[in-house]
Design an enzyme around this catalytic site. Structure first.
Site, mmCIF file in Angstrom:
data_model
loop_
_atom_site.group_PDB
_atom_site.id
_atom_site.type_symbol
_atom_site.label_atom_id
_atom_site.label_comp_id
_atom_site.label_asym_id
_atom_site.label_seq_id
_atom_site.Cartn_x
_atom_site.Cartn_y
_atom_site.Cartn_z
ATOM 1 N N ILE A 155 -47.636 11.399 25.506
ATOM 2 C CA ILE A 155 -47.863 12.550 24.630
ATOM 3 C C ILE A 155 -48.375 12.099 23.263
ATOM 4 C CG2 ILE A 155 -46.790 14.544 23.497
ATOM 5 C CD1 ILE A 155 -44.795 14.625 25.856
ATOM 6 N N ASP A 174 -44.804 2.438 17.410
ATOM 7 C CA ASP A 174 -44.165 2.362 18.726
ATOM 8 C C ASP A 174 -43.449 1.021 18.807
ATOM 9 O OD1 ASP A 174 -44.939 3.943 21.684
ATOM 10 O OD2 ASP A 174 -43.806 2.047 21.714
ATOM 11 N N SER A 232 -39.572 16.113 21.090
ATOM 12 C CA SER A 232 -39.199 15.056 22.047
ATOM 13 C C SER A 232 -37.836 15.381 22.655
ATOM 14 C CB SER A 232 -39.229 13.675 21.381
ATOM 15 O OG SER A 232 -38.304 13.572 20.318
ATOM 16 N N ASP A 257 -38.656 21.967 18.517
ATOM 17 C CA ASP A 257 -38.715 22.575 19.855
ATOM 18 C C ASP A 257 -37.501 22.178 20.700
ATOM 19 O OD1 ASP A 257 -40.128 24.033 21.923
ATOM 20 O OD2 ASP A 257 -40.613 22.101 22.852
ATOM 21 N N GLU A 262 -28.706 22.745 23.927
ATOM 22 C CA GLU A 262 -29.603 23.829 24.325
ATOM 23 C C GLU A 262 -28.911 24.716 25.353
ATOM 24 O OE1 GLU A 262 -33.353 22.114 25.490
ATOM 25 O OE2 GLU A 262 -33.654 21.211 23.516
ATOM 26 N N HIS A 286 -37.672 24.944 23.382
ATOM 27 C CA HIS A 286 -38.046 23.854 24.324
ATOM 28 C C HIS A 286 -39.194 24.276 25.251
ATOM 29 C CE1 HIS A 286 -36.306 20.008 26.312
ATOM 30 N NE2 HIS A 286 -37.618 20.075 26.480
ATOM 31 N N GLY A 288 -42.414 23.159 24.760
ATOM 32 C CA GLY A 288 -43.555 22.248 24.590
ATOM 33 C C GLY A 288 -44.375 22.073 25.862
HETATM 34 P P1 NAI Z 1 -43.632 8.085 27.180
HETATM 35 O O1 NAI Z 1 -42.565 7.301 27.875
HETATM 36 O O2 NAI Z 1 -44.985 8.111 27.753
HETATM 37 O O3 NAI Z 1 -43.728 7.584 25.645
HETATM 38 C C1 NAI Z 1 -42.626 7.298 24.847
HETATM 39 C C2 NAI Z 1 -43.043 6.209 23.873
HETATM 40 O O4 NAI Z 1 -42.012 6.030 22.924
HETATM 41 C C3 NAI Z 1 -43.256 4.861 24.547
HETATM 42 O O5 NAI Z 1 -44.530 4.357 24.204
HETATM 43 C C4 NAI Z 1 -42.127 3.988 24.004
HETATM 44 O O6 NAI Z 1 -42.497 2.626 23.881
HETATM 45 C C5 NAI Z 1 -41.913 4.635 22.642
HETATM 46 N N1 NAI Z 1 -40.598 4.359 22.052
HETATM 47 C C6 NAI Z 1 -39.407 4.214 22.660
HETATM 48 N N2 NAI Z 1 -38.439 3.992 21.754
HETATM 49 C C7 NAI Z 1 -39.042 4.024 20.543
HETATM 50 C C8 NAI Z 1 -38.571 3.886 19.206
HETATM 51 N N3 NAI Z 1 -37.268 3.678 18.953
HETATM 52 N N4 NAI Z 1 -39.467 3.949 18.195
HETATM 53 C C9 NAI Z 1 -40.792 4.149 18.457
HETATM 54 N N5 NAI Z 1 -41.300 4.286 19.704
HETATM 55 C C10 NAI Z 1 -40.425 4.238 20.717
HETATM 56 O O7 NAI Z 1 -43.022 9.557 27.034
HETATM 57 P P2 NAI Z 1 -43.846 10.914 26.884
HETATM 58 O O8 NAI Z 1 -44.209 11.439 28.214
HETATM 59 O O9 NAI Z 1 -44.885 10.731 25.859
HETATM 60 O O10 NAI Z 1 -42.672 11.860 26.310
HETATM 61 C C11 NAI Z 1 -42.162 11.701 25.003
HETATM 62 C C12 NAI Z 1 -40.987 12.618 24.765
HETATM 63 O O11 NAI Z 1 -41.370 13.984 24.923
HETATM 64 C C13 NAI Z 1 -39.809 12.413 25.707
HETATM 65 O O12 NAI Z 1 -38.609 12.462 24.948
HETATM 66 C C14 NAI Z 1 -39.856 13.611 26.614
HETATM 67 O O13 NAI Z 1 -38.574 13.924 27.078
HETATM 68 C C15 NAI Z 1 -40.359 14.670 25.654
HETATM 69 N N6 NAI Z 1 -40.971 15.838 26.295
HETATM 70 C C16 NAI Z 1 -40.714 17.078 25.749
HETATM 71 C C17 NAI Z 1 -41.269 18.212 26.296
HETATM 72 C C18 NAI Z 1 -41.027 19.552 25.676
HETATM 73 O O14 NAI Z 1 -41.118 20.557 26.374
HETATM 74 N N7 NAI Z 1 -40.757 19.627 24.401
HETATM 75 C C19 NAI Z 1 -42.078 18.149 27.529
HETATM 76 C C20 NAI Z 1 -42.376 16.800 27.973
HETATM 77 C C21 NAI Z 1 -41.796 15.696 27.375
#
Ligand code: NAI
Length: 402
Positions: A155, A174, A232, A257, A262, A286, A288
């Site tokens: 994302i 990251d 997130s 969000d 929740e 929520h 997103g």
């Molecule tokens: P992803 O796994 O592709 O990316 C997460 C990134 O965060 C990775 O590159 C990882 O190395 C990095 N990371 C981990 N710990 C870290 C830290 N302490 N500091 C900096 N970077 C760090 O995950 P994706 O698919 O991008 O999802 C991200 C978030 O969005 C997740 O928490 C997911 O649950 C949430 N999400 C929320 C939605 C919503 O409806 N609001 C829908 C889909 C996902």
């Protein structure tokens, strides 16, 4: 020819999934909504593949009472509703759709960047309440402003690309080394990102390390008047600390969000957060990733995984199984075998093949601490006999001739 696999789809999974499964010869049955434990157990008799969303709980008791079950497709992102370890130990392979709503989240973030920049939430609310307040003070273009992306995964990196189309400068941080896309620039640490960004958007997973990642100390490092966006996980931001800096004007706004607690179901009252009533704060439930496009993409992604698993034994992308995929060779006969990961299983398998006068064309095995998953192609049509013999070996959890 093996009987078609029977799939039970619950919780109004997208019609595309049913269509795809049927096209590949699966028998599909549907039930409306989620099912409680006892109902689910009854419905699972004779079912090999189960499709659910977030509201059906697949407990160890359900798994124990469903000996025919081979795989579960979670047509959503999370898999907390499934007893994953118990499923794996019973040879039930679980799939989900982690990235089908990436774009939907990224688009919402861009909308929020502009909404915060123009104080749009407040203006909209005022108009609904009959108040006409045409003001430019505190409203800005986003062009030329800096967006800081924390967590540059699926994302975060997508947001980084979209933001550049709006003329924004993009910084990211990251914990893993990530290749910068387009003109996005990496920051050496979180503090550098926070002190240099006009908008900070969080895209990290929920882990012990990200719990409270943005607290009072980090909020104090943000530029005066900057905005924070969190789509997130609710645990990533200390909401009381955020409410404090929004209230005293240190931050200019926020879009949130996700929340630490929740509600399980939609309701028209009762939701409480310390951010309610604060100026230039966008609160969303929520949503997103909640778009029809994402639902369709989830349907396609999980149905594809179930089809590849059901027809070819592929477990790639599973959240609880060793990853195995073997390209099909015409004229060969496939057997898949889930077994306890103990010494001597391959010796037994190879002995059985040779006793049945079979010859192994290809064999791929992958293991984890508990189970082994073997996909094997035989040169002659002895796969059912091999499979039946494998089922008699005590270390076998499941064996299937495809
Ligand atoms: P992803 O796994 O592709 O990316 C997460 C990134 O965060 C990775 O590159 C990882 O190395 C990095 N990371 C981990 N710990 C870290 C830290 N302490 N500091 C900096 N970077 C760090 O995950 P994706 O698919 O991008 O999802 C991200 C978030 O969005 C997740 O928490 C997911 O649950 C949430 N999400 C929320 C939605 C919503 O409806 N609001 C829908 C889909 C996902």
């Amino acid at each position: 020819m093996a009987a078609p696999l029977k799939v039970l789809l619950l919780e109004n999974i997208h019609a595309l999934a049913e269509e795809m499964l049927k096209k590949h010869g699966f028998e599909v049955i549907r039930a409306d909504g989620a099912l409680k434990e006892d109902e689910l157990i009854k419905k699972l008799a004779g079912v090999q593949l189960l499709g659910i969303r977030s509201k059906t709980h697949v407990t160890p008791r359900v798994l124990e009472a469903a000996p025919d079950l081979l795989g579960i497709g979670a047509f959503c992102i999370g898999t907390n509703q499934i007893a994953l370890h118990a499923a794996m130990k019973r040879g039930v392979c679980v799939f989900n759709a982690p990235f089908s709503n990436t774009r939907s989240v990224a688009e919402l973030i861009m909308a929020e960047v502009i909404m915060l920049s123009r104080q749009l939430g407040d203006r909209v609310m005022e108009m609904h309440q009959g108040s006409w307040r045409k003001v430019a003070a505190g409203s800005h273009e986003v062009r030329g402003k800096t967006l800081g992306v924390v967590g540059y995964g699926h994302i975060g990196s997508q947001v980084g690309i979209l933001a550049e189309f709006f003329g924004m400068r993009v910084l990211y941080f990251d914990t893993a080394a990530k290749l910068p896309l387009s003109n996005n620039a990496s920051c050496p640490n979180l503090e550098t990102l926070l002190t240099n960004s006009d908008f900070v958007t969080l895209h990290v997973p929920e882990t012990p390390q990200t719990k409270g990642l943005i607290g009072a100390a980090q909020l104090a490092q943000m530029k005066k008047g900057a905005c924070l966006i969190n789509a997130s996980r609710g645990t990533v931001v200390d909401l009381a600390a955020l409410a404090h800096v929004l209230g005293n004007g240190q931050l200019g706004g926020a879009a949130i969000d996700v929340f630490p607690d929740e509600p399980d179901a939609n309701s028209s009252e009762g939701f409480k957060t310390e951010l309610q009533g604060l100026k230039n704060v966008l609160l969303t439930p929520h949503i997103g990733g909640s778009t029809l496009e994402a639902q369709e993409a989830i349907g396609r992604e999980v149905a594809s995984s179930l089809i590849a698993f059901g027809t070819a034994g592929a477990s790639v992308g599973s959240v609880n199984f060793p990853s195995v995929e073997l390209a099909a060779t015409p004229g060969t006969y496939r057997v898949v075998h889930v077994h306890q990961n103990v010494p001597g299983v391959l010796r037994d398998v190879n002995r059985i093949v040779s006793e049945e006068n079979g010859n192994i064309h290809a064999q791929v095995l992958s293991t984890n601490a508990d189970i082994g998953y073997l996909v094997m192609d035989l040169d002659s049509n002895v796969s059912q006999r091999v499979c039946d013999a494998m089922k008699r070996v005590p270390t076998t959890i499941h064996a299937r001739a495809l």
